[in-house]
Design a protein around this motif. Structure first.
Motif, mmCIF file in Angstrom:
data_model
loop_
_atom_site.group_PDB
_atom_site.id
_atom_site.type_symbol
_atom_site.label_atom_id
_atom_site.label_comp_id
_atom_site.label_asym_id
_atom_site.label_seq_id
_atom_site.Cartn_x
_atom_site.Cartn_y
_atom_site.Cartn_z
ATOM 1 N N PHE A 5 20.995 103.829 39.472
ATOM 2 C CA PHE A 5 21.062 102.489 38.958
ATOM 3 C C PHE A 5 19.637 101.880 38.322
ATOM 4 C CE2 PHE A 5 24.392 102.953 42.081
ATOM 5 C CZ PHE A 5 25.420 102.633 41.423
ATOM 6 N N HIS A 6 18.785 102.880 37.996
ATOM 7 C CA HIS A 6 17.406 102.420 37.497
ATOM 8 C C HIS A 6 16.654 103.571 36.565
ATOM 9 C CE1 HIS A 6 13.230 101.015 39.109
ATOM 10 N NE2 HIS A 6 13.256 101.160 37.846
ATOM 11 N N THR A 7 16.839 103.252 35.139
ATOM 12 C CA THR A 7 16.284 103.934 34.398
ATOM 13 C C THR A 7 15.748 103.222 33.143
ATOM 14 O OG1 THR A 7 18.502 104.192 32.889
ATOM 15 C CG2 THR A 7 18.338 105.838 34.768
ATOM 16 N N HIS A 8 15.119 103.729 32.382
ATOM 17 C CA HIS A 8 14.090 103.140 31.270
ATOM 18 C C HIS A 8 14.458 104.067 29.724
ATOM 19 C CE1 HIS A 8 12.147 100.583 33.798
ATOM 20 N NE2 HIS A 8 12.161 101.424 34.855
ATOM 21 N N THR A 9 14.386 103.326 28.951
ATOM 22 C CA THR A 9 14.628 103.717 27.500
ATOM 23 C C THR A 9 13.629 103.415 26.479
ATOM 24 O OG1 THR A 9 15.851 101.949 26.630
ATOM 25 C CG2 THR A 9 16.998 103.404 28.020
ATOM 26 N N ILE A 70 18.728 95.406 33.910
ATOM 27 C CA ILE A 70 17.239 95.027 33.545
ATOM 28 C C ILE A 70 16.272 95.172 34.712
ATOM 29 C CG2 ILE A 70 17.603 92.668 34.221
ATOM 30 C CD1 ILE A 70 16.179 93.811 30.589
ATOM 31 N N GLU A 71 15.431 95.717 34.438
ATOM 32 C CA GLU A 71 14.257 95.726 35.491
ATOM 33 C C GLU A 71 13.392 94.399 35.476
ATOM 34 O OE1 GLU A 71 11.803 99.178 36.435
ATOM 35 O OE2 GLU A 71 11.480 98.194 38.419
ATOM 36 N N LEU A 72 13.266 93.371 36.208
ATOM 37 C CA LEU A 72 12.529 92.465 35.924
ATOM 38 C C LEU A 72 10.889 92.944 36.377
ATOM 39 C CD1 LEU A 72 14.694 89.443 37.225
ATOM 40 C CD2 LEU A 72 14.056 89.933 34.795
ATOM 41 N N SER A 174 16.508 107.176 39.935
ATOM 42 C CA SER A 174 15.602 108.032 39.351
ATOM 43 C C SER A 174 14.242 107.285 38.685
ATOM 44 C CB SER A 174 16.089 108.890 38.135
ATOM 45 O OG SER A 174 16.353 107.935 37.397
ATOM 46 N N ASP A 175 14.442 106.153 38.319
ATOM 47 C CA ASP A 175 13.446 105.220 37.552
ATOM 48 C C ASP A 175 12.916 106.272 36.538
ATOM 49 O OD1 ASP A 175 11.759 103.499 36.987
ATOM 50 O OD2 ASP A 175 10.739 103.463 39.060
ATOM 51 N N ALA A 176 13.989 107.050 35.995
ATOM 52 C CA ALA A 176 13.710 107.806 34.681
ATOM 53 C C ALA A 176 13.069 107.049 33.602
ATOM 54 C CB ALA A 176 15.020 108.525 34.432
HETATM 55 ZN ZN LIG Z 1 11.471 101.274 36.454
#
Ligand SMILES: [Zn+2]
Ligand SMILES: [Zn+2]
Length: 222
Positions: A5-9, A70-72, A174-176
């Motif tokens: 539930f935590h990834t970046h693009t 979203i990650e604030l 993952s915070d991928a």
């Molecule tokens: Zn992150």
């Protein structure tokens, strides 16, 4: 089955386009992936709009629960409640707050502000979280993150231990930022065992808790 539930693009500082990250996750046996690019107040609308459209496209053609979120990140602690509320109003289904990791100068009070907001779903990498903060997470149903990401993962054992003591719910993310950061079932199991939790607690945080979070998302969970 993998939940993340935590990834970046490429909408923030990730490498892959949103649709390619979802495609790679599907190939890695993911059941669900939330796209949670970094934002404060200025970028919220743009990122959530694009992410929402791309996740809907993926869900309608592929067998994966792609979730717009979203990650604030480095939002002033005093503005987190307002930013989380606006993110939900704009259509974010998962709101993650970038917590007080020990490797960045995140503003003190960020963990507490996130844990007081009913619009926050996950407190990411909360660092040296206190017992008081973990109790608030348990009371308010906010998940605490065990992180697979280098640096952020240094406090996983501490977070798992405090969460167990007070009954706060844990999730692995993952915070991928690129495809090689995505989880696999074997990596998830290994990180779970590495926290020191027993098998039952690992199953809860790798399977039961993610399923509970997904079930809160009507229109995405089928
Ligand atoms: Zn992150
Ligand atoms: Zn973060």
């Amino acid at each position: 089955m993998v939940y993340d539930f935590h990834t970046h693009t490429s909408l923030s500082d990730g490498v892959l386009s949103p649709i390619e990250l979802i495609r790679r996750a599907l190939i890695n046996n993911y059941r669900a992936i939330a796209l949670t690019d970094h934002a404060s107040l200025g970028e919220l609308s743009r990122i959530i709009q694009e992410t929402t459209e791309i996740c809907a496209l993926a869900r309608s053609h592929w067998d994966i629960l792609a979730i717009p979120g979203i990650e604030l990140t480095h939002v002033p602690a005093g503005a987190i409640a307002e930013a989380a509320r606006r993110a939900k109003e704009l259509g974010a289904r998962i709101v993650v707050v970038h917590g007080e990791t020990i490797i960045e100068p995140v503003e003190e009070g960020t963990n507490l502000a996130a844990l007081h907001s009913s619009d926050v779903d996950i407190l990411a990498h909360p660092g040296l979280i206190t017992t008081e903060e973990a109790e608030l997470a348990a009371t308010n149903g906010i998940f605490l993150e065990i992180s697979a990401r280098k640096g952020h993962c240094l406090t996983n054992g501490h977070i798992a231990s405090i969460a167990q003591q007070v009954g706060a719910k844990l999730l692995l993310n993952s915070d991928a930022h690129s495809e090689e950061d995505l989880l696999t079932t074997s990596l998830a199991d290994a990180i779970g065992r590495g926290t020191g939790l027993d098998n039952a607690a690992c199953h809860e945080f790798l399977i039961t808790n993610p399923q509970a979070l997904v079930s809160r998302l009507p229109g995405i969970a089928t």
